[in-house]
Design a protein around this motif. Structure first.
Motif, short mmCIF file in Angstrom:
data_model
loop_
_atom_site.label_atom_id
_atom_site.label_comp_id
_atom_site.label_asym_id
_atom_site.label_seq_id
_atom_site.Cartn_x
_atom_site.Cartn_y
_atom_site.Cartn_z
N ILE B 18 0.45 5.00 -8.90
CA ILE B 18 0.13 3.70 -8.29
C ILE B 18 0.70 3.62 -6.88
CG2 ILE B 18 0.62 1.21 -8.39
CD1 ILE B 18 0.53 1.44 -11.48
N ALA B 22 -1.57 3.29 -3.50
CA ALA B 22 -1.46 2.04 -2.75
C ALA B 22 -1.11 2.30 -1.28
CB ALA B 22 -0.40 1.13 -3.39
N ILE B 23 -0.20 3.23 -1.05
CA ILE B 23 0.13 3.60 0.34
C ILE B 23 -1.15 4.01 1.08
CG2 ILE B 23 1.17 5.44 1.75
CD1 ILE B 23 3.51 5.46 -0.22
N GLY B 26 -3.51 1.07 1.87
CA GLY B 26 -3.02 0.28 3.01
C GLY B 26 -3.20 1.04 4.32
N ALA B 27 -2.93 2.32 4.26
CA ALA B 27 -3.05 3.17 5.45
C ALA B 27 -4.49 3.24 5.94
CB ALA B 27 -2.54 4.57 5.12
N HIS B 30 -5.70 -0.01 7.72
CA HIS B 30 -5.13 -0.30 9.04
C HIS B 30 -5.33 0.83 10.04
CE1 HIS B 30 -3.43 -4.22 8.11
NE2 HIS B 30 -3.43 -3.76 6.87
N ILE C 18 5.75 -2.70 -6.96
CA ILE C 18 5.64 -1.39 -6.31
C ILE C 18 4.31 -1.29 -5.56
CG2 ILE C 18 5.32 1.08 -6.76
CD1 ILE C 18 7.30 0.78 -9.12
N PHE C 19 3.25 -1.70 -6.20
CA PHE C 19 1.91 -1.63 -5.62
C PHE C 19 1.83 -2.38 -4.29
CE2 PHE C 19 -2.43 -3.56 -5.43
CZ PHE C 19 -3.17 -2.40 -5.33
N ALA C 22 4.00 -0.85 -1.51
CA ALA C 22 3.46 0.42 -1.03
C ALA C 22 2.28 0.19 -0.08
CB ALA C 22 3.03 1.29 -2.21
N ILE C 23 1.42 -0.75 -0.43
CA ILE C 23 0.30 -1.08 0.46
C ILE C 23 0.84 -1.46 1.83
CG2 ILE C 23 -1.41 -2.88 0.97
CD1 ILE C 23 -2.01 -2.98 -2.04
N GLY C 26 2.21 1.53 3.86
CA GLY C 26 1.13 2.34 4.43
C GLY C 26 0.46 1.62 5.58
N ALA C 27 0.27 0.33 5.40
CA ALA C 27 -0.38 -0.49 6.43
C ALA C 27 0.45 -0.53 7.71
CB ALA C 27 -0.59 -1.91 5.90
N PHE C 29 2.74 1.53 8.91
CA PHE C 29 2.73 2.81 9.61
C PHE C 29 1.46 2.97 10.42
CE2 PHE C 29 4.07 7.40 9.60
CZ PHE C 29 2.94 7.93 10.20
N HIS C 30 0.33 2.77 9.79
CA HIS C 30 -0.94 3.09 10.45
C HIS C 30 -1.42 1.99 11.40
CE1 HIS C 30 -1.68 6.96 8.55
NE2 HIS C 30 -0.91 6.47 7.59
N MET C 53 3.80 -8.00 8.82
CA MET C 53 3.66 -7.38 7.50
C MET C 53 4.20 -8.28 6.40
SD MET C 53 1.97 -5.07 8.85
CE MET C 53 1.32 -4.38 7.32
N GLN C 56 1.70 -10.26 4.13
CA GLN C 56 0.87 -9.67 3.06
C GLN C 56 1.34 -10.12 1.67
OE1 GLN C 56 -1.50 -6.40 5.21
NE2 GLN C 56 -0.15 -5.50 3.73
N PRO C 57 0.44 -10.08 0.70
CA PRO C 57 0.73 -10.61 -0.64
C PRO C 57 2.01 -10.03 -1.26
CG PRO C 57 -1.60 -10.04 -0.47
CD PRO C 57 -0.95 -9.58 0.80
N ILE C 103 10.78 -0.74 -1.00
CA ILE C 103 10.10 0.48 -0.57
C ILE C 103 10.72 0.91 0.75
CG2 ILE C 103 7.87 1.56 -0.12
CD1 ILE C 103 8.10 0.24 -2.90
N MET C 116 7.93 8.13 2.38
CA MET C 116 7.93 6.80 1.77
C MET C 116 8.31 6.97 0.31
SD MET C 116 4.39 5.21 3.37
CE MET C 116 4.02 5.37 5.14
N TYR D 80 -3.41 -15.89 5.61
CA TYR D 80 -3.36 -15.12 6.85
C TYR D 80 -4.68 -14.39 6.98
CZ TYR D 80 -2.89 -10.63 4.46
OH TYR D 80 -3.13 -9.52 3.69
#
Lengths: 122, 122, 122, 122
Positions: B18, B22-23, B26-27, B30, C18-19, C22-23, C26-27, C29-30, C53, C56-57, C103, C116, D80
């Protein structure tokens, strides 16, 4: 085209070509910087980057080359790295009416910097 | 792998799948949000997005579909638009040891939001 | 919340934390990889990255530290560089119901890679 | 400056100002498109965007305004949205020697497109 009449009357055709090429070069760098890449994926990624940026106004052609040597040198165990400006060599050809500009980005050793400049304009 | 031993002992295989999926979701959002696209370029772009994100740790497969209807509706005179999350439908399949997760992103009408969720995990 | 009922019934509270964390990692970074930065601008940029950031949810807190040493070492004549993952140290705290995940992303010397991982989860 | 001598002799001061401003405008759009934002975070984000882009060569000032009305209209339950070009109004002031250019981006209703153009150059 009305847009040209309304928004671009204050610059020459040559300046317009430079303007549009420069936008696309700045856009390309900041859109794709950070994208995961390795020797297997690089060719398709280069094509996608080109095709995407060729959609922008006045852009005739975009040539992207990612430095293969830098991809060969990847030392981490995950076998890929992230695109950064230092590994890019890009040519953007923009045309407006009778003017053409070639905008270039490449890493300049002495500057330690991926320089963007006008390679040719006429 | 040593990395797993050192950094991931505190989560289960299922949680790891997971986490990595998920990473990558998100990556992907964006990294590519804002990329110019139209009906002609979309297929190659989808492939490049998939290939790039499949390089990330534990990622088995990434399927990207850009909503063609939204590309058909482009009304501006430049004949392209910019990728945004609302037009993406993405599946990221991540595998760690005996666990597999399928992370999904799609636009949910009722939420007016491109939701990311776990479609399947085992 | 209905969304949770409909889309997240198949994972535990802990997995959800965690989910979402992690999103967001990743978001982050990119989204920001490639942003121009130097010693003068770095503090405001870190704050803006955090605030963005944290929207985010399920995200409770995001702490971003850009490696000042790497900014001091900028050798080019333009006096700035572009953010890349190797200079980031980030903690994302996500909460879902009774579960919290921390995270972390940081550059790991031995891996030559900005890893990560889940620093803490309960 | 040597760089100017070596790489920019083929264009005028005025063209150089346009060139550098256009790069920065293209860069700004594609760097920050997709960033999470709402009414609470928007002011800090605008400042961070400005400061980051003001680091680029020849950039004197960058003014960024995100359309507050579009932030008020956010209808999803997560409170958002993601930055997109349609909600940006940006002015980039670039100076090279005796020339100054003001590059503008704003959403043009009739074009249904966030147009970039040269607002002023001298």
């Amino acid at each position: 085209m009305e847009v040209d009449e309304k928004y671009f009357k204050n610059i020459s055709h040559r300046e317009r070509a430079i303007f549009e090429g420069a936008i696309t070069m700045g856009a390309l760098f900041h859109q794709f910087d950070g994208t995961p890449v390795n020797l297997q994926s690089v060719e398709l990624l280069e094509k996608a980057m080109s095709e995407a940026m060729e959609l922008q106004p006045c852009i005739d052609k975009v040539e992207v080359t990612v430095n293969r040597e830098m991809l060969k040198d990847i030392e981490n165990e995950f076998q890929y790295t992230s695109i950064n400006g230092n590994m890019l060599d890009v040519r953007v050809v923009s045309i407006f009416e009778d003017s053409q500009a070639v905008i270039r980005m490449k890493f300049i050793e002495e500057l330690a910097y991926p320089l963007m400049y006008v390679e040719k304009v006429e």
